[in-house]
Design an enzyme around this catalytic site. Structure first.
Site, mmCIF file in Angstrom:
data_model
loop_
_atom_site.group_PDB
_atom_site.id
_atom_site.type_symbol
_atom_site.label_atom_id
_atom_site.label_comp_id
_atom_site.label_asym_id
_atom_site.label_seq_id
_atom_site.Cartn_x
_atom_site.Cartn_y
_atom_site.Cartn_z
ATOM 1 N N ARG A 107 -5.095 -0.050 -9.119
ATOM 2 C CA ARG A 107 -5.463 -1.008 -8.060
ATOM 3 C C ARG A 107 -6.442 -0.302 -7.113
ATOM 4 O O ARG A 107 -6.161 0.809 -6.664
ATOM 5 C CB ARG A 107 -4.224 -1.499 -7.291
ATOM 6 C CG ARG A 107 -3.269 -2.325 -8.163
ATOM 7 C CD ARG A 107 -2.262 -3.096 -7.339
ATOM 8 N NE ARG A 107 -2.859 -4.248 -6.691
ATOM 9 C CZ ARG A 107 -2.225 -4.961 -5.752
ATOM 10 N NH1 ARG A 107 -1.022 -4.613 -5.351
ATOM 11 N NH2 ARG A 107 -2.810 -6.017 -5.204
ATOM 12 N N ALA A 154 0.798 -1.226 0.000
ATOM 13 C CA ALA A 154 0.000 0.000 0.000
ATOM 14 C C ALA A 154 0.842 1.295 0.000
ATOM 15 O O ALA A 154 0.664 2.155 -0.881
ATOM 16 C CB ALA A 154 -0.972 -0.035 1.174
ATOM 17 N N ASP A 161 -4.205 -2.517 3.936
ATOM 18 C CA ASP A 161 -4.303 -1.767 2.674
ATOM 19 C C ASP A 161 -5.309 -0.631 2.783
ATOM 20 O O ASP A 161 -5.238 0.349 2.043
ATOM 21 C CB ASP A 161 -4.662 -2.699 1.530
ATOM 22 C CG ASP A 161 -3.457 -3.549 1.171
ATOM 23 O OD1 ASP A 161 -3.185 -4.525 1.882
ATOM 24 O OD2 ASP A 161 -2.756 -3.189 0.213
ATOM 25 N N GLN A 167 4.016 -13.411 -1.660
ATOM 26 C CA GLN A 167 4.771 -12.273 -1.128
ATOM 27 C C GLN A 167 5.560 -12.668 0.122
ATOM 28 O O GLN A 167 6.596 -12.082 0.421
ATOM 29 C CB GLN A 167 3.821 -11.114 -0.775
ATOM 30 C CG GLN A 167 3.217 -10.401 -1.969
ATOM 31 C CD GLN A 167 1.870 -10.969 -2.354
ATOM 32 O OE1 GLN A 167 1.595 -12.152 -2.155
ATOM 33 N NE2 GLN A 167 1.006 -10.147 -2.920
HETATM 34 O O1 MRU Z 1 -1.268 -7.182 -3.222
HETATM 35 P P1 MRU Z 1 -0.143 -6.551 -2.440
HETATM 36 O O2 MRU Z 1 1.084 -7.378 -2.384
HETATM 37 O O3 MRU Z 1 0.109 -5.136 -2.847
HETATM 38 O O4 MRU Z 1 -0.750 -6.522 -0.972
HETATM 39 C C1 MRU Z 1 -0.013 -5.946 0.068
HETATM 40 C C2 MRU Z 1 -0.565 -6.267 1.388
HETATM 41 O O5 MRU Z 1 -1.657 -6.760 1.550
HETATM 42 C C3 MRU Z 1 0.230 -5.852 2.550
HETATM 43 O O6 MRU Z 1 0.053 -6.730 3.596
HETATM 44 C C4 MRU Z 1 -0.251 -4.447 2.911
HETATM 45 O O7 MRU Z 1 -0.211 -3.627 1.765
HETATM 46 C C5 MRU Z 1 0.563 -3.780 3.845
HETATM 47 S S1 MRU Z 1 1.959 -3.132 3.033
HETATM 48 C C6 MRU Z 1 2.884 -2.328 4.182
#
Ligand code: MRU
Length: 355
Positions: free
Chosen positions: A87, A46, A234, A193
C-alpha cells in the site's frame, strides 16, 4: 487485545474484513503473507500496517537461507520492496520498513544477531505505537467538552493502530476521563470502516455514537449538531497537508464553512518531511470492484465503470491543529512539525507549550 501480535514465531492479525460480525484472526508466517494481508486489508490503518510490516521484516530475516550478512541484507531489501508495494499512501509502512533495514545494518554481521534484533525492534515499534496513542489521547481529550458532538471519519481506533487509536484514542481518553459526549461516525464508503469498525469499537467502549451516511455531515453541521471534527492521517507533508481516507477533504471544507474546528490526529511516525506538500504524497487507487460491490454485495453490474481513490489531501489551511504524541502542532506547520520531529528524534518527548 492488540490488532497485531507476535506469538511463537507467528504474526497474528485481527481480520478486519470480518468485523463487526465475526472476530477472526489471520496468522502470517512469511513476509509475503504479511504483504498480502496489508494489501487485502486484513490489517489496515496507517500505524497498524507499519507495525505489521515491521514484523514482516522480522519474518523475512527468520526465513532467509542467507549464509552471511551480505546475502541476508539482499533478502531483506527484497522483502522491504514487497512490503512497501502493498500500500503506497500510509508512510508508517515505509517508515517501519526503513527502521528495520537500518536495524539490520547495525545488528550484523551474524544472521542470528540480525534475526534477534529485527524481532526486538518490531516489538519496540509496536509498543511505541501504543505509548504514542495513549499520549495523543491525553493531549487531545481536553478538546472534547461535556455535551459536545464529535464528527469522525473512517476508523482510527485500536484496530487502525496496534492498540488504543489516534483520533478515536482521543475520544477514548475523553470517555475514560468521565466526559459525556456523542460521536457521529461517517460510514466511510466504500469499505465502511466507520460503520463496521469504528461503531464496533465504540459499542465495546460504551461511547455514545450514531452512524451517518457520509453525505449527511453537512446536514448535521448546518443544524448546529457538530462541535468538532476529528480525523486520522495516513501521511502528513512537511507543510501540514494531510493525506487521509477519501472524504476527509470535503469534511474539512464543510467544517470551515460552518466555522468548526477540524483536527488531524496522528503519531509523528505519520509525518513525512520528505514530502514538501500534499502534492508529493502518492495516492492509492483501489479496485473499482470495491465501489461496485462493497463487501461482495453487488450494487451495480460488474462491467460498470468506477473510480476508487482510497485517500485525498486536505490542505493545511483547513486544520486547527495536528494532535501528536508530544503536543498539538499549530500553523505554521512547516515550523511546528519540523520542530516536533526533531524533538522526538532527540528523545525529548516532553509536550511543548501549546500556543
Ligand atoms: O484504507 P485504510 O482503512 O487503511 O485507511 C485508514 C485511514 O485513512 C485512517 O483514517 C488513518 O489511517 C488513520 S489510522 C489511525
Amino acid at each position: 487485545m492488540r490488532t497485531v501480535t507476535w506469538q511463537d514465531g507467528v504474526l497474528r492479525l485481527i481480520d478486519q474484513r470480518c468485523l463487526p460480525f465475526e472476530l477472526a484472526f489471520v496468522d502470517c508466517t512469511t513476509h509475503a503473507e504479511v504483504a498480502a494481508a496489508i494489501h487485502n486489508m486484513t490489517v489496515r490503518g496507517a500505524p497498524a500496517i507499519g507495525a505489521a510490516a515491521a514484523f514482516g521484516m522480522a519474518l523475512a530475516a527468520q526465513q532467509s537461507a542467507a549464509r552471511n550478512a551480505t546475502e541476508l541484507l539482499a533478502d531483506l531489501n527484497a522483502a522491504a520492496e514487497q512490503l512497501c508495494a502493498a500500500r503506497p499512501t500510509a508512510v508508517n509502512l515505509a517508515w517501519a520498513v526503513e527502521q528495520q533495514l537500518t536495524c539490520a545494518q547495525q545488528a550484523g554481521p551474524e544472521p542470528n544477531s540480525v534475526q534477534t534484533a529485527l524481532l526486538a525492534k518490531a516489538q519496540a515499534i509496536a509498543d511505541a505505537d501504543v505509548a504514542a496513542n495513549r499520549s495523543i489521547g491525553q493531549l487531545g481529550a481536553p478538546l472534547i467538552h461535556d455535551g459536545a458532538t464529535v464528527l469522525h471519519h473512517c476508523n482510527t481506533g485500536a484496530l487502525a493502530t496496534v492498540d488504543y487509536g489516534t483520533a478515536l484514542g482521543v475520544v477514548r481518553a475523553a470517555h475514560e476521563a468521565g466526559r459525556r459526549f456523542h460521536v457521529l461516525l461517517d460510514e466511510t464508503r466504500p469499505r465502511l470502516q466507520g460503520s463496521r469498525l469504528s461503531a464496533w469499537e465504540l459499542e465495546q467502549l460504551g461511547v455514545s455514537y450514531e452512524i451517518l451516511p457520509d453525505a449527511a455531515a453537512a446536514y448535521f453541521m448546518r443544524r448546529g449538531e457538530v462541535d468538532l471534527v476529528l480525523v486520522g492521517a495516513d501521511r502528513i507533508a512537511a507543510n501540514g497537508d494531510v493525506a487521509n481516507k477519501i472524504g476527509t477533504y470535503s469534511l474539512a471544507v464543510l467544517a470551515a464553512a460552518h466555522a468548526l474546528p477540524f483536527y488531524s490526529v496522528a503519531p509523528l511516525s505519520t509525518v513525512d518531511l520528505r514530502c514538501a506538500t500534499g502534492d508529493d504524497i502518492p495516492i492509492e487507487e483501489r479496485d473499482a470492484a470495491e465501489v461496485l460491490a462493497p463487501h461482495g454485495q453487488a450494487i451495480a453490474p460488474a462491467h460498470f465503470r468506477a473510480r476508487n481513490p482510497a485517500f485525498d489531501i486536505t490542505p493545511a489551511r483547513y486544520l486547527a491543529g495536528i494532535i501528536t504524541e508530544i503536543g498539538i502542532a499549530r500553523a505554521p506547520f512547516t515550523e511546528s512539525l519540523a520542530r516536533f520531529v526533531e524533538q522526538a528524534a532527540s528523545g525529548n518527548t516532553a509536550p511543548p507549550q501549546d500556543p
